[in-house]
Enzyme design. Structure first.
Site, PDB file in Angstrom:
ATOM      1  N   MET A   1      69.090   6.798 106.468  1.00  0.00           N
ATOM      2  CA  MET A   1      68.718   6.730 107.877  1.00  0.00           C
ATOM      3  C   MET A   1      67.496   5.833 108.069  1.00  0.00           C
ATOM      4  O   MET A   1      66.798   5.903 109.077  1.00  0.00           O
ATOM      5  CB  MET A   1      68.455   8.123 108.443  1.00  0.00           C
ATOM      6  CG  MET A   1      69.709   8.963 108.555  1.00  0.00           C
ATOM      7  SD  MET A   1      69.641  10.181 109.878  1.00  0.00           S
ATOM      8  CE  MET A   1      68.175  11.106 109.444  1.00  0.00           C
TER       9      MET A   1
ATOM     10  N   GLY B   1      61.925   7.066  97.128  1.00  0.00           N
ATOM     11  CA  GLY B   1      63.127   7.846  96.841  1.00  0.00           C
ATOM     12  C   GLY B   1      64.386   7.050  97.108  1.00  0.00           C
ATOM     13  O   GLY B   1      65.312   7.020  96.284  1.00  0.00           O
ATOM     14  N   HIS B   2      64.437   6.389  98.263  1.00  0.00           N
ATOM     15  CA  HIS B   2      65.571   5.517  98.558  1.00  0.00           C
ATOM     16  C   HIS B   2      65.646   4.363  97.549  1.00  0.00           C
ATOM     17  O   HIS B   2      66.735   3.968  97.129  1.00  0.00           O
ATOM     18  CB  HIS B   2      65.440   4.933  99.966  1.00  0.00           C
ATOM     19  CG  HIS B   2      65.422   5.943 101.062  1.00  0.00           C
ATOM     20  ND1 HIS B   2      64.293   6.219 101.787  1.00  0.00           N
ATOM     21  CD2 HIS B   2      66.397   6.744 101.555  1.00  0.00           C
ATOM     22  CE1 HIS B   2      64.569   7.131 102.701  1.00  0.00           C
ATOM     23  NE2 HIS B   2      65.837   7.475 102.577  1.00  0.00           N
TER      24      HIS B   2
ATOM     25  N   GLN C   1      73.978  13.907 113.798  1.00  0.00           N
ATOM     26  CA  GLN C   1      73.491  14.979 112.930  1.00  0.00           C
ATOM     27  C   GLN C   1      72.175  15.593 113.412  1.00  0.00           C
ATOM     28  O   GLN C   1      71.578  16.399 112.719  1.00  0.00           O
ATOM     29  CB  GLN C   1      73.363  14.490 111.491  1.00  0.00           C
ATOM     30  CG  GLN C   1      72.307  13.439 111.234  1.00  0.00           C
ATOM     31  CD  GLN C   1      72.481  12.789 109.875  1.00  0.00           C
ATOM     32  OE1 GLN C   1      73.484  12.110 109.617  1.00  0.00           O
ATOM     33  NE2 GLN C   1      71.522  12.987 108.984  1.00  0.00           N
TER      34      GLN C   1
ATOM     35  N   VAL D   1      62.295  12.091  93.942  1.00  0.00           N
ATOM     36  CA  VAL D   1      61.114  11.266  93.659  1.00  0.00           C
ATOM     37  C   VAL D   1      59.933  11.889  94.397  1.00  0.00           C
ATOM     38  O   VAL D   1      60.027  12.186  95.592  1.00  0.00           O
ATOM     39  CB  VAL D   1      61.323   9.810  94.103  1.00  0.00           C
ATOM     40  CG1 VAL D   1      60.055   8.997  93.899  1.00  0.00           C
ATOM     41  CG2 VAL D   1      62.484   9.189  93.329  1.00  0.00           C
TER      42      VAL D   1
ATOM     43  N   SER E   1      60.921  10.587 104.651  1.00  0.00           N
ATOM     44  CA  SER E   1      60.529   9.782 105.809  1.00  0.00           C
ATOM     45  C   SER E   1      59.723  10.611 106.800  1.00  0.00           C
ATOM     46  O   SER E   1      58.872  10.090 107.517  1.00  0.00           O
ATOM     47  CB  SER E   1      61.778   9.212 106.499  1.00  0.00           C
ATOM     48  OG  SER E   1      62.498   8.379 105.618  1.00  0.00           O
TER      49      SER E   1
END
EC number: 6.3.2.1
Length: 282
Positions: free
Chosen positions: A30, A36-37, A61, A176, A186
């Site tokens: 998103m 992490g991404h 969502q 992470v 985020s």
């Protein structure tokens, strides 16, 4: 690396790659990407010839009182990170591109979505399953990559792929964390300085639970009780849930006699954060 806005553009590029015999990985996100991404993109870049990163804040969502409008967005920042980690395309559609006027088809699930985050976010997983199914149909990847921080989501996606006979390998990648232990998210950007410090109680509770499992504790209520006690010691924290569930069904268990997930969600101020550990990783 390029940013594309339409389904036709993505499909045309993937067809070109397929004609060259190349494999394709997909990293659904998103946006507002962090380390992490980046770890998911790194894994896809390692495993596949080409990598598509979707960057789409999926309205389906989010519940009516959730943070859809305020969710952080920065496509230029995201594009830089994707390029640095070997991604080839960012698919950054508008909601109208993904959900045309009159859209009325959904992918839903029972059982796995009725515990944990599904209790307080009743529309969430229908939105996740629908958008991920669309992304799988658009990109047709060989592999797709999801973080273990969203452990229930990972279980739901794996189950959906199995139920619907989708020919895609689902790869779960480790959480992470920041240097002080806080899981990357985020939504961490919402936290004030005091809340950021208070949020550390979540990872501390995770590490406490892991230590109890490592020392041989099998009683789920004992583990949960100690984790809750620690979180409740932080005035800025408010628990949504702390539960231990069967990895396959997401249903609560009382004894660690099978592979299990210990998952939590808590509000730090007004920001809802999640964290977890799998007993098999202890």
């Amino acid at each position: 690396m390029k940013v594309v806005k339409t389904i036709d553009e993505v499909r045309a590029q993937v067809r070109e790659w397929r004609a060259q015999g190349l494999t394709v990985g997909l990293v659904p996100t998103m946006g507002y990407l962090h380390e992490g991404h980046a770890s998911l993109i790194d894994a896809s870049h390692r495993d596949n010839d080409r990598t598509v990163v979707s960057d789409f804040v999926n309205p389906m969502q989010f519940g009516p009182t959730e943070d859809l409008e305020s969710y952080p967005r920065d496509i230029e920042r995201d594009a830089k990170l994707v390029e640095e980690h070997g991604g080839d395309i960012i698919f950054n559609p508008e909601p109208s591109e993904m959900y045309h006027e009159g859209f009325s088809s959904f992918v839903d699930m029972t059982v796995l979505t009725q515990e944990l985050c599904g209790l307080s976010r009743p529309v969430h997983f229908r939105g996740v399953c629908t958008v991920v199914s669309k992304l799988f149909n658009i990109v047709k990847p060989d592999r797709a990559y999801f973080g273990k921080k969203d452990a229930q989501q990972l279980a739901v996606i794996r189950h959906m792929v199995d139920d619907l006979n989708m020919d895609i390998e689902i790869i779960g990648c480790p959480i992470v964390r920041e240097a002080d232990g806080l899981a990357k998210s985020s939504r961490n950007t919402y936290l004030s300085e005091a809340e950021r410090e208070a949020a550390l109680v979540l990872s501390k509770a995770v590490f406490l639970g892991m230590d109890m499992v490592k020392k041989g504790e099998k009683d789920c209520s004992a583990i949960i009780g100690e984790m809750k006690k620690l979180i409740e010691s932080e005035p800025l924290a408010r628990i949504d849930y702390v539960k231990i569930v069967d990895c396959a069904t997401m249903q609560q268990i009382t004894c660690l006699d099978r592979p299990a997930l210990c998952a939590m969600a808590a509000y730090i101020g007004s920001t809802r954060l999640i964290d977890n550990f799998f007993t098999e990783d202890v």
